[in-house]
Design an enzyme around this catalytic site. Structure first.
Site, PDB file in Angstrom:
ATOM      1  N   LYS A 177      -2.495 -10.705  29.659  1.00 47.37           N
ATOM      2  CA  LYS A 177      -3.913 -10.442  29.365  1.00 47.37           C
ATOM      3  C   LYS A 177      -4.726 -11.614  29.875  1.00 47.37           C
ATOM      4  CE  LYS A 177      -6.394  -7.280  27.262  1.00 47.37           C
ATOM      5  NZ  LYS A 177      -6.073  -5.848  27.032  1.00 47.37           N
TER       6      LYS A 177
ATOM      7  N   ASP B 227     -10.819  -4.190  30.477  1.00 51.28           N
ATOM      8  CA  ASP B 227     -10.807  -4.232  29.003  1.00 51.28           C
ATOM      9  C   ASP B 227     -12.280  -4.372  28.617  1.00 51.28           C
ATOM     10  OD1 ASP B 227      -8.715  -4.587  26.642  1.00 51.28           O
ATOM     11  OD2 ASP B 227     -10.331  -5.970  26.185  1.00 51.28           O
TER      12      ASP B 227
HETATM   13  P1  NDP Z   1     -16.014  -1.432  26.628  1.00 49.69           P
HETATM   14  O1  NDP Z   1     -16.523  -2.754  27.052  1.00 49.69           O
HETATM   15  O2  NDP Z   1     -16.118  -0.274  27.547  1.00 49.69           O
HETATM   16  O3  NDP Z   1     -16.702  -1.013  25.251  1.00 49.69           O
HETATM   17  C1  NDP Z   1     -16.599  -1.814  24.125  1.00 49.69           C
HETATM   18  C2  NDP Z   1     -17.393  -1.178  23.005  1.00 49.69           C
HETATM   19  O4  NDP Z   1     -17.103  -1.863  21.789  1.00 49.69           O
HETATM   20  C3  NDP Z   1     -18.900  -1.285  23.204  1.00 49.69           C
HETATM   21  O5  NDP Z   1     -19.522  -0.209  22.582  1.00 49.69           O
HETATM   22  C4  NDP Z   1     -19.230  -2.596  22.485  1.00 49.69           C
HETATM   23  O6  NDP Z   1     -20.561  -2.693  22.022  1.00 49.69           O
HETATM   24  C5  NDP Z   1     -18.268  -2.525  21.308  1.00 49.69           C
HETATM   25  N1  NDP Z   1     -17.910  -3.894  20.910  1.00 49.69           N
HETATM   26  C6  NDP Z   1     -17.209  -4.789  21.641  1.00 49.69           C
HETATM   27  N2  NDP Z   1     -17.103  -5.951  20.969  1.00 49.69           N
HETATM   28  C7  NDP Z   1     -17.739  -5.758  19.806  1.00 49.69           C
HETATM   29  C8  NDP Z   1     -17.980  -6.582  18.673  1.00 49.69           C
HETATM   30  N3  NDP Z   1     -17.509  -7.840  18.637  1.00 49.69           N
HETATM   31  N4  NDP Z   1     -18.648  -6.040  17.631  1.00 49.69           N
HETATM   32  C9  NDP Z   1     -19.114  -4.763  17.684  1.00 49.69           C
HETATM   33  N5  NDP Z   1     -18.934  -3.938  18.726  1.00 49.69           N
HETATM   34  C10 NDP Z   1     -18.261  -4.438  19.759  1.00 49.69           C
HETATM   35  O7  NDP Z   1     -14.487  -1.696  26.202  1.00 49.69           O
HETATM   36  P2  NDP Z   1     -13.298  -0.650  26.078  1.00 49.69           P
HETATM   37  O8  NDP Z   1     -13.780   0.655  25.575  1.00 49.69           O
HETATM   38  O9  NDP Z   1     -12.523  -0.709  27.322  1.00 49.69           O
HETATM   39  O10 NDP Z   1     -12.396  -1.367  24.960  1.00 49.69           O
HETATM   40  C11 NDP Z   1     -12.546  -1.110  23.573  1.00 49.69           C
HETATM   41  C12 NDP Z   1     -11.272  -1.504  22.842  1.00 49.69           C
HETATM   42  O11 NDP Z   1     -10.163  -0.756  23.377  1.00 49.69           O
HETATM   43  C13 NDP Z   1     -10.861  -2.975  22.977  1.00 49.69           C
HETATM   44  O12 NDP Z   1     -10.197  -3.364  21.795  1.00 49.69           O
HETATM   45  C14 NDP Z   1      -9.848  -2.944  24.126  1.00 49.69           C
HETATM   46  O13 NDP Z   1      -8.954  -4.047  24.063  1.00 49.69           O
HETATM   47  C15 NDP Z   1      -9.136  -1.634  23.815  1.00 49.69           C
HETATM   48  N6  NDP Z   1      -8.414  -1.010  24.923  1.00 49.69           N
HETATM   49  C16 NDP Z   1      -9.031  -0.693  26.110  1.00 49.69           C
HETATM   50  C17 NDP Z   1      -8.329  -0.058  27.109  1.00 49.69           C
HETATM   51  C18 NDP Z   1      -8.977   0.406  28.369  1.00 49.69           C
HETATM   52  O14 NDP Z   1      -8.294   1.098  29.160  1.00 49.69           O
HETATM   53  N7  NDP Z   1     -10.242   0.109  28.621  1.00 49.69           N
HETATM   54  C19 NDP Z   1      -6.891   0.216  26.971  1.00 49.69           C
HETATM   55  C20 NDP Z   1      -6.364  -0.076  25.661  1.00 49.69           C
HETATM   56  C21 NDP Z   1      -7.112  -0.687  24.699  1.00 49.69           C
HETATM   57  P3  NDP Z   1     -21.579  -3.722  22.750  1.00 49.69           P
HETATM   58  O15 NDP Z   1     -21.783  -3.135  24.105  1.00 49.69           O
HETATM   59  O16 NDP Z   1     -22.775  -3.722  21.885  1.00 49.69           O
HETATM   60  O17 NDP Z   1     -20.872  -5.045  22.786  1.00 49.69           O
HETATM   61  O1  2IT Z   2      -5.285  -3.122  26.221  1.00 49.78           O
HETATM   62  C1  2IT Z   2      -4.923  -2.456  27.211  1.00 49.78           C
HETATM   63  O2  2IT Z   2      -3.877  -1.801  27.211  1.00 49.78           O
HETATM   64  C2  2IT Z   2      -5.807  -2.424  28.392  1.00 49.78           C
HETATM   65  N1  2IT Z   2      -6.878  -3.004  28.340  1.00 49.78           N
HETATM   66  C3  2IT Z   2      -5.382  -1.708  29.631  1.00 49.78           C
HETATM   67  C4  2IT Z   2      -4.446  -2.551  30.447  1.00 49.78           C
HETATM   68  C5  2IT Z   2      -4.063  -2.005  31.801  1.00 49.78           C
HETATM   69  O3  2IT Z   2      -3.365  -2.758  32.499  1.00 49.78           O
HETATM   70  O4  2IT Z   2      -4.416  -0.884  32.160  1.00 49.78           O
END
Ligand code: NDP
Ligand code: 2IT
Length: 457
Positions: A136, A176
């Site tokens: 990561k 992420d």
């Molecule tokens: P994005 O940046 O697309 O979206 C994040 C969302 O969460 C936004 O709505 C943001 O709001 C909100 N957010 C982030 N930090 C905070 C905070 N500290 N407090 C309140 N709201 C918050 O990220 P993803 O959708 O990609 O990721 C979301 C979660 O999923 C994370 O935990 C990530 O590690 C996990 N994840 C993502 C994957 C992927 O493929 N993208 C794969 C597996 C897990 P704002 O814009 O206001 O900050």
């Molecule tokens: O937390 C996760 O699994 C991710 N942000 C996706 C990682 C990836 O390599 O697609």
């Protein structure tokens, strides 16, 4: 994780001595301690009669990243000021494949958060069945309010250092929080320019330059397949369920969309400013509008309530007090506290699936499990994203691209297989499947056995 897992005095003693060591070696890293505890508390009971893992110090070695890279990221803002951020890549474990995992750009990024994420990623990637190690990275850079040119200059500077540490057979980053298609495009472009190589060094790329069909949707869609599978395995169905979702990014929006496909009702979404609620359920037109708001206009979720009269907005709150049947937290770590868990249990929530990484704190998870709520941990629930990243790597290596239907089928099957692995290791004599133990043990076995084969490295 549930108290039942740590069931003998000797196991409890091993666990507490182990955690003392982890805390001493990694001071001031609470998120990392939390992630290690969650795994260790389920693995110690499993290995208590398997001395080979103790003799070879497998859990001790697993809690130490193989390598951490920590670097300066200078860039120039639109007013000509020189700005400096801090970049990281935690290469946690490469026992079963090249390091693989996302990059996070958020002001809160620090070593504790990236170590927790890299540690978790190792077990998650193992669960997918694909040959990927865990890693990561990211930076304490805040993309909010920055122009496209500023984000581009930041991404180019970030990769100008990181490029020497990654590669298609070494370490393959992806997105992420704060890193989506735009950032991956800028970083891939700079990597290609510096190295003069067009290879699958990043995943989540655009479809025009080696990206995979369905990677954008995979995490959210996969999470809802897992929720459906948990409900089905316990004689329940997803159709008609009212589902609380937090976040409005990549994971949240695609989770909401898949709920609609499966006949369920997403009723909330959020961002760091507050949450929106529609008691009759959000519809595809709302989801499309919010996706465009976030991806193109980079706006705030509150604007959805101005646009649609059937949607209300509550400032500076999380959606957990709204009545619903299921919850899928998709924003960030530790966004569900014990109080939130108690409120949800009292409101009759029957299943929780972690779309984000470690969104429920330790005591919240225990409360759900003790109340008999079905609880799907992140490393199983959100593994579809990295799973399709693994399929993107395969397509890039073969210089081919697969059709959307094939990827849809592969994702659904992968989530089914992950669910089966959790059931295999997490079924108990009484009560619902313990998905936390199931996911941890299933993820652990493959990585641990590979480490045993290599000797003490
Ligand atoms: P994005 O940046 O697309 O979206 C994040 C969302 O969460 C936004 O709505 C943001 O709001 C909100 N957010 C982030 N930090 C905070 C905070 N500290 N407090 C309140 N709201 C918050 O990220 P993803 O959708 O990609 O990721 C979301 C979660 O999923 C994370 O935990 C990530 O590690 C996990 N994840 C993502 C994957 C992927 O493929 N993208 C794969 C597996 C897990 P704002 O814009 O206001 O900050
Ligand atoms: O937390 C996760 O699994 C991710 N942000 C996706 C990682 C990836 O390599 O697609």
């Amino acid at each position: 994780m549930s108290k039942n897992n740590v069931n003998s005095a000797k196991t409890r003693e091993y666990l507490s001595r182990y955690m003392e060591g982890v805390k001493k070696r990694n001071p001031g890293e609470p998120e990392f301690h939390q992630a290690v505890y969650e795994v260790a508390s389920t693995i110690f009971p499993y290995i208590k009669d398997k001395p080979i893992y103790h003799e070879n110090q497998i859990l001790e070695r697993m809690a130490e990243p193989e390598r951490v890279v920590y670097f300066r990221v200078p860039w120039t803002d639109d007013s000509g000021n020189i700005r400096t951020n801090r970049g990281f890549r935690v290469q946690f474990n490469s026992a079963i494949g090249p390091y693989k995992g996302g990059l996070r750009f958020h002001p809160t990024v620090n070593l504790s958060i990236l170590k927790f994420l890299g540690y978790e990623q190792t077990f998650k990637n193992s669960l997918t069945g694909l040959p990927m190690g865990g890693g990561k990275g990211g930076a304490n850079f805040n993309p909010r309010g920055k122009s496209n040119n500023e984000v581009m200059r930041f991404c180019q500077s970030f990769i100008t250092e990181l490029y020497r540490h990654i590669g298609e057979d070494t370490d393959v980053p992806a997105g992420d929080i704060g890193v989506g298609g735009r950032e991956i495009g800028y970083m891939f472009g700079q990597y290609k320019r510096i190295t003069n190589k067009f290879v699958g060094v990043l995943t989540g790329k655009g479809l025009e330059f080696g990206g995979s069909q369905l990677r954008t949707e995979a995490t959210g869609y996969g999470a809802i397949f897992f929720l459906r599978n948990m409900l089905q395995a316990h004689d329940n169905a997803i159709e008609g369920k009212r589902v609380l979702i937090s976040g409005s990014g990549n994971v949240a929006m695609h989770a909401a969309e898949k709920l609609l496909h499966l006949g369920a009702k997403p009723i909330t979404l959020s961002d760091s400013g507050g949450f929106i609620h529609s008691s009759s359920g959000l519809r595809q037109e709302h989801i499309d509008w919010i996706k465009a708001l976030k991806a193109e206009r980079r706006g705030r979720i509150a604007e959805a309530a101005d646009e649609f009269p059937e949607i209300s907005f509550q400032e500076k709150s999380r959606p957990w007090s709204v009545e619903g049947d299921c919850a899928v937290p998709c924003a960030t770590q530790n966004e569900v506290s014990i109080e939130d868990a108690r409120t949800m249990i009292a409101n009759g929530v029957k299943a929780v699936a972690e779309g984000a990484n470690m969104p429920c704190d330790q005591s919240a998870v225990e409360a759900f499990q003790e109340a008999g709520v079905l609880f799907g941990p992140a490393k199983a629930v959100n593994a579809g994203g990295v799973g399709v990243s693994g399929l993107e790597m395969s397509q890039n290596s073969g210089r081919i691209s697969w059709e959307p239907d094939l990827l849809r089928e592969m994702l659904e099957n992968m989530m089914g297989d992950i669910h089966d692995s959790c059931v295999q290791y997490g079924t108990r004599t009484q009560g619902p499947v313990d998905y936390v133990s199931g996911a941890n043990i299933a993820g652990f076995v493959k990585v641990a056995d590979a480490m045993l084969s290599y000797g003490h490295v």
